[in-house]
Design an enzyme around this catalytic site. Sequence first.
Site, PDB file in Angstrom:
ATOM      1  N   GLN A  64       0.588   3.989  11.230  1.00 49.23           N
ATOM      2  CA  GLN A  64       2.046   3.859  11.133  1.00 49.23           C
ATOM      3  C   GLN A  64       2.778   4.721  12.158  1.00 49.23           C
ATOM      4  O   GLN A  64       3.952   4.483  12.428  1.00 49.23           O
ATOM      5  CB  GLN A  64       2.524   4.193   9.713  1.00 49.23           C
ATOM      6  CG  GLN A  64       2.392   5.660   9.318  1.00 49.23           C
ATOM      7  CD  GLN A  64       2.730   5.907   7.853  1.00 49.23           C
ATOM      8  OE1 GLN A  64       1.907   5.677   6.966  1.00 49.23           O
ATOM      9  NE2 GLN A  64       3.937   6.374   7.571  1.00 49.23           N
ATOM     10  N   CYS A  86       4.999   3.511   5.613  1.00 45.88           N
ATOM     11  CA  CYS A  86       3.803   3.355   4.772  1.00 45.88           C
ATOM     12  C   CYS A  86       3.938   2.172   3.824  1.00 45.88           C
ATOM     13  O   CYS A  86       2.971   1.456   3.572  1.00 45.88           O
ATOM     14  CB  CYS A  86       3.570   4.635   3.979  1.00 45.88           C
ATOM     15  SG  CYS A  86       4.924   5.035   2.866  1.00 45.88           S
ATOM     16  N   HIS A 124       4.448   8.540  -0.798  1.00 48.58           N
ATOM     17  CA  HIS A 124       3.642   7.791   0.165  1.00 48.58           C
ATOM     18  C   HIS A 124       3.070   6.551  -0.517  1.00 48.58           C
ATOM     19  O   HIS A 124       2.971   6.504  -1.745  1.00 48.58           O
ATOM     20  CB  HIS A 124       2.514   8.696   0.681  1.00 48.58           C
ATOM     21  CG  HIS A 124       1.718   8.113   1.809  1.00 48.58           C
ATOM     22  ND1 HIS A 124       2.306   7.587   2.941  1.00 48.58           N
ATOM     23  CD2 HIS A 124       0.373   7.969   1.993  1.00 48.58           C
ATOM     24  CE1 HIS A 124       1.350   7.156   3.759  1.00 48.58           C
ATOM     25  NE2 HIS A 124       0.176   7.376   3.199  1.00 48.58           N
TER      26      HIS A 124
END
Length: 341
Positions: free
Chosen positions: A145, A151, A284
């Site tokens: 990423q 993410c 995340h």
Amino acid sequence: MASTLTTKLSYFLLMFLLMMTWSFQAMSRKLDEETIVQKHKLWQTQHGRAYVNEAEEEKRFKIFKDNLEYIEHFNSLGNQTYELGLNQFSDLTNEEFVALYTGYKEPPFTGSSEKEIGFLYENLTEVPSSMDWIGAGAVTSIKDQGICGSCWAFSTVAAVEGINQITTGNLISLSEQQLVDCVHSNKGCRGGWMDNAFHYIIQNSGITTEENYPYKGKDKKCHFKKGAMSTVTIHGYADVPANNEKALLKAVSKQPVSVALDSSGFQLYSKGIFSGKCRTRLNHAVTIVGYGTSEYGTKYWLAKNSWGKDWGEKGYIRIKREVDAPEGLCGIAKKASYPIA
Ligand SMILES: *[C@@H]1O[C@H](CO)[C@@H](O)[C@H](O)[C@H]1NC(C)=O
Ligand SMILES: *[C@@H]1O[C@H](CO)[C@@H](O)[C@H](O)[C@H]1NC(C)=O
């Protein structure tokens, strides 16, 4: 008299030995500092890292040193289920790491029509003791990423790539950039969540390929023409019942599943089954692509991450499964969801 002399002599001998030891220790401390400088230089070369000026170099060296000392201390404790090591994040503080490389945002709204489907796998009774969607051919290679809080796009895409391969037999790498640019209910590189992205794919009648709409790692305008060239579509998505690792297990036994977690402890993860301390403040997103039990009997989830192949276990991380908390380690079972073909 003779014995006094012996005592004195042994006293001097002892002092001499002590002084030798001290000076040797001082020398080895200095050598250590030099070794760390060397290690930092080597690390900079390996990761193509250059600093703008000496002040920055000094600041980064200090952080690198702290991280290296922490790694060596942690690994020396022994008897751990995982190890730490140097990687591309080694000259960052933990706060910097979380700010730069994560990007999951807590949902701004809950519930939407597609999600009323209920949990598809609730009546599943037989669940295999291990599952590996990589070996099954349903997982594309590890992606990166970069410095972009996307993410959520990588997590979404890996889950869609998975269910597409499972239902059609074709493994096709799909476009994260399309999601970053076109899912306006998310915030691109400033974060987002997977259910908004699944919703977009349904509304858009699909998602295009990585090749057609390649990853740039920054916010761009939505390229509608490319975005309209859908290659793969889904017809729904659903949340896995929250805080229930058993339900999550059922879902992962059938397909790769998107999850959110607290990845603050992943910065220096190198290998093994992560079992470290973490909070459950979700920051995340990754995709669970399997599960199993290690040779020492530790149960784990196998997660595909989006920090490149050099991070963790060739880009993957194993995370301890069936912990004492209903939300799972790092909150892994709090916000899991999956696309429906
Ligand atoms: C290693 O860890 C296991 C499990 O936590 C524990 O049962 C065992 O006593 C530990 N062994 C040593 C040598 O610390
Ligand atoms: C599971 O079984 C119950 C009882 O038979 C049924 O009402 C429900 O619809 C089933 N769920 C699914 C997702 O098939």
